[in-house]
Design an enzyme around this catalytic site. Structure first.
Site, PDB file in Angstrom:
ATOM      1  CB  THR A 159      -0.976   0.002   1.197  1.00 29.26           C
ATOM      2  OG1 THR A 159      -0.254  -0.187   2.408  1.00 29.26           O
ATOM      3  CG2 THR A 159      -2.011  -1.092   1.044  1.00 29.26           C
ATOM      4  CE  LYS A 185       0.278  -3.510   2.652  1.00 31.32           C
ATOM      5  NZ  LYS A 185       0.175  -2.860   3.979  1.00 31.32           N
ATOM      6  CB  THR A 196      -2.875  -3.567   6.690  1.00 29.90           C
ATOM      7  OG1 THR A 196      -3.974  -2.693   6.793  1.00 29.90           O
ATOM      8  CG2 THR A 196      -3.352  -4.989   6.712  1.00 29.90           C
ATOM      9  CD  GLU A 283       2.399   4.889   8.541  1.00 27.01           C
ATOM     10  OE1 GLU A 283       1.532   4.718   7.692  1.00 27.01           O
ATOM     11  OE2 GLU A 283       2.165   5.140   9.735  1.00 27.01           O
ATOM     12  CG  ASN A 406       0.076   8.178  10.040  1.00 22.65           C
ATOM     13  OD1 ASN A 406      -0.560   7.498   9.242  1.00 22.65           O
ATOM     14  ND2 ASN A 406       1.226   7.813  10.555  1.00 22.65           N
ATOM     15  CB  SER A 411      -8.431  15.061  -0.457  1.00 20.71           C
ATOM     16  OG  SER A 411      -8.180  13.763  -0.918  1.00 20.71           O
TER      17      SER A 411
END
Lengths: 411, 411
Positions: A159, A185, A196, A283, A406, A411
Site C-alpha cells: 500500500t 507488507k 496493515t 512510517e 498520518n 481529501s
C-alpha cells in the site's frame, strides 16, 4: 499518494526468489483504488497443501480475517487472493458477502472448495470492497500464475510501503532439502487508511497443519510480536504459512521432532527478517531501534519492558534527534508496570554503559555513544538486575515524516 | 528554551487566587538551571495541617517521591519545597541526601519536624540536585511567604509549561464555607528532561488525613488518571492535598459523610480543571480530545478503551489533521484488549453518529463533522453496545510541535 513517498533510508533490495515447488503466484491491476500499479495478487497451491495462520487480536477484525479463521478449520489450502487499496473492514454484511463471492470465484478457477481459499485485504477501511472488480480480474490473473511470480506478488500487496519485502531460506529435514520463502507488507497509511501488516510464507516441506501452526506460533512470538512502529494494532494483520509437501521429506508429526530443528531455525530467522523489513519501512522511519532486556523476572516481563521502551514516544523522538537520552529509557522501564528496581537498573547505548545501580556512570565516555546515535541502527540494552528474564524488541524512531503521513487532511 | 515556546493556543488565563487561611506561598530565583525566572517555591502550612498524596506508579521514582511517600506516614504537613530545573531522579545516594538536607533546612525555618516537610522536584534527570543553592535561597524565600503568593507559586513550578495553571473553588461543609485552591504544572521537555506533572492543592477545611486521602484517591481516578499527553508516565508525578483546618468546620471523620457531598463535588471539579489545564498545555497541542465511552462491560473496561483511543498515535495525528477518521477510532477500540464487538459498536464525532452496528452510517452528513474537526475541542463518543460501563478521557493531538520539542538534539 503511495508512490509519492520517498523510499525508506533503511530499505533493503528484494532478494532473488527462486521457484518453490507447489506454489504459483501472480499479480494484476484490478483498479480497486490505485491506478497504474498492480493491486490484486493470487497464489495457487498444490493439492495436499497444509496451512497455519496467526491473526490480529483486534476485537474489530476485517471480514477477510473472519473468513480465514473459519477456513483454517481443516488445515487445508489451495489458493490465496490478496487485494490492496481496500481493507474490507467495518463493512458489515456487505463485507462478509464480498469474501464469500471472491472465495467462490477463486475456488471455481482452481477446482477446490471455497474453504480452501484464503483471503486478505489491505487499504481503506469502512468502504465496501468492490468485489466485482476482483471477480472480473481473477480469471485473467489465474491464467498468468507462475512459479516465478513471487516478486510480482511482493509488489502487488504494497500500500504505502516504499519497497517490496521478501525473504528466503533453505533447511534440511532429515536427508531432504526444503525451501521456505515469504513476502510481507508493512505499515502504510493514506487517510483514512490504517496500517496493515500482511505476510505470506510458503514451504515445500511436507508437514501437517498442526505442526506448522505450532512452529508459526512460536516463531511469531519472537519476531512479528516483537516489532512496533507506533503501537497501533491493525484490524487486518495476518500471517499465513503454507506447506505444499512437494519436497517429499519423510513424515513428521510433532513440532518438537528433532529432525525439525534446522527447519525451525530457518523459519524463525525468515520470520524475523520479514518482521525487520516491516520496521525498515515504518512510517517516517530514519532509524531502527533494537531493544535488548536482560535480568527481568521472566521472559514475558522482559518482553513487556522491551515493548514499552520501543513504543515510548519520548524514547522514539530522542532517537530521531540522535540524543542518547537514557533518562527516557529509565522512564519507560519505570512506567510499564513490570517489576523493576531503580537501584539495580543498568542502561547501555551502543555498547557503552551509561547508567548503573540507580545513577549515571560518572564520566562515561560520550564519544562512542554520540557516534552510535548518528547511525541508522540504535542498540539499547537494559539490564533489570532482578532475575534471568530476557527479550528483544525492534522499533523505529518517531519523526516529522510520521506526522506528515498520518496527519494529512483527508481529501 | 522554555521561554522560547509560544503560548499554547488552548491556554487559559490564571484565575484570581484569593488567600486561603493557613497557607502562605512564595517563589524566588535560586539559579538551579534557569536564569532570569523563579525556580524555587515554598509554602508554609498552619500547625495541624493534614496531608494526602498520590504519586507516580513508576518503578523508577525520583528521590522526592520516595521522601514524600515516607513523610506521609503520620498525615501531617507544615511545609512544601518545590524546585524546577532538576528532577533529582536516578541520582542514587546523592539524590537521597539532597532531599534530607533540604527537608532539614525547611524544618529549621518553620520550626517543625523534617518529616512534616514535603518536597518535589521537576526538570533534568540524572543530574545531582544542587541542593546547596536551595539551602542558600530558602531563608530569604521564607521571609517573603504570603497569603497572596499563589500566583507566584504557579509560575515558579513551571518548566516548559507555556502558561501557569491554577483553579479555585468554594464549598460548604455543614454551615461552614471552605475554600479549595490548587496549582499544577504539566508536561514540558527540554532534552534531556522528561515530562513531570506536579499539582498542589490546599483547603482550609478541617479534615483528617484519612478523609482527604480517600477523597483525593477518588477524585484523581476521574481526573488526573484520565488524561494523557503522550502515554509516557513521569518518574516525578505528584499531587498533594493539604487541609489546614482554619475554616473551623465541624469535625468530619469519614470520606463518605453526607456533609462532605458538596466539598467532594468541588474538589472533583477542581482536580478536573487542573488536569485539563495540563492537557491544554500538552507538548505541541493544537486540539484537545474528549473521549466518552459508554456501553462497556465495566467502568474499568470503559476507562481502558477511552485511554487507548486518547493514546493512539493514529487517532492523535488524525485529529491534528482535522480528519474525522472514525476507522482509526475503531482500530484503537479493537486493539486494546477489552471486550468489544464490532457489530454493536457505534462512533460519533461532534455529536454526529458516523458508524453504527459494524458499518458506516450510509450518507451521514459530513458537514457538521468537518466543522467540528476544525475546532479546538474534539468530542469523540464511543458506544460499545455490550453493557453499562462508562468512562471519559482527555488527550491532545500529536503534531510537528511535539516532535520539535522532544526530538531536538541535546546540546
Amino acid at each position: 499518494m503511495a508512490n509519492a513517498l520517498p523510499v525508506s533510508p533503511l530499505s533493503r533490495p528484494l532478494p532473488e526468489l527462486p521457484p518453490l515447488a507447489g506454489v504459483r503466484f501472480g499479480a494484476t491491476e484490478a483498479g480497486i483504488r490505485y491506478r497504474g500499479r498492480t493491486d490484486l495478487v493470487m497464489a495457487e497451491f498444490a493439492p495436499g497443501t497444509t496451512v497455519a495462520g496467526v491473526y490480529t487480536r483486534s476485537k474489530c477484525p476485517g471480514a477477510p480475517v473472519d473468513w480465514c479463521r473459519a477456513a483454517m478449520a481443516d488445515g487445508r489450502a489451495r489458493a490465496l487472493v490478496v487485494n490492496a487499496g481496500n481493507a474490507n473492514v467495518f463493512t458489515g454484511r456487505a463485507g462478509f458477502e464480498a469474501t464469500q463471492a471472491n472465495a467462490a470465484d477463486a475456488a471455481r478457477l482452481v477446482g477446490c472448495a471455497a474453504s480452501e481459499v484464503f483471503l486478505a485485504s489491505t487499504g481503506v477501511i469502512g468502504e465496501v470492497l468492490p468485489y466485482r472488480k476482483i471477480s472480473v480480474a481473477l480469471p485473467g490473473l489465474y491464467a498468468t500464475l507462475s512459479e516465478h511470480g513471487w516478486a510480482d506478488a511482493a509488489r502487488g500487496i504494497m500500500t504505502t510501503d516504499t519497497f517490496p519485502k521478501a525473504a528466503t531460506r533453505v533447511a534440511r529435514i532429515g536427508a531432504t532439502t526444503v525451501r521456505i520463502q515469504g513476502i510481507a507488507k508493512g505499515s502504510g497509511m493514506i487517510a483514512p487508511d490504517m496500517a496493515t501488516m500482511l505476510a505470506f510464507v510458503a514451504t515445500d516441506a511436507k508437514l501437517p497443519a498442526s505442526v506448522i501452526q505450532a512452529l508459526l506460533d512460536d516463531g511469531v512470538r519472537r519476531s512479528f510480536n516483537c516489532i512496533t512502529v507506533d503501537s497501533d494494532t491493525s484490524t487486518s494483520d495476518m500471517l499465513l504459512l503454507f506447506a505444499t509437501g512437494q519436497a517429499g521429506n519423510a513424515e513428521v508429526t510433532r513440532a518438537d521432532a528433532p529432525e525439525l530443528a534446522e527447519f525451525r531455525t530457518a523459519l524463525d530467522s525468515l520470520l524475523l527478517e520479514l518482521a525487520l523489513l516491516v520496521i525498515r519501512d515504518g512510517e517516517g522511519v530514519t532509524k531502527m531501534m533494537h531493544i535488548t532486556v536482560t535480568g527481568a523476572v521472566s521472559d514475558q516481563s522482559a518482553h513487556n519492558i522491551a515493548m514499552a521502551v520501543a513504543n515510548s514516544p519520548l524514547v522514539k523522538t530522542a532517537v530521531a534527534g540522535e540524543d542518547a537520552n537514557w533518562g527516557r529509557v529509565v522512564m519507560a522501564v519505570g512506567k510499564c508496570g513490570e517489576p523493576a528496581n531503580r537501584d539495580t537498573l543498568s542502561v547501555s547505548i551502543g555498547g557503552t554503559c551509561i547508567a548503573q545501580n540507580g545513577t549515571v556512570v560518572p564520566d562515561y565516555d560520550e564519544t562512542p555513544v554520540v557516534a552510535h546515535m548518528r547511525g541508522r541502527e540504535i542498540e539499547i540494552a537494559i539490564d533489570i538486575g532482578l532475575a534471568n528474564g530476557t527479550a528483544q524488541a525492534w522499533g523505529c524512531d518517531l519523526t516529522h515524516g510520521y506526522i506528515n503521513i498520518n496527519g494529512a487532511y483527508r481529501s
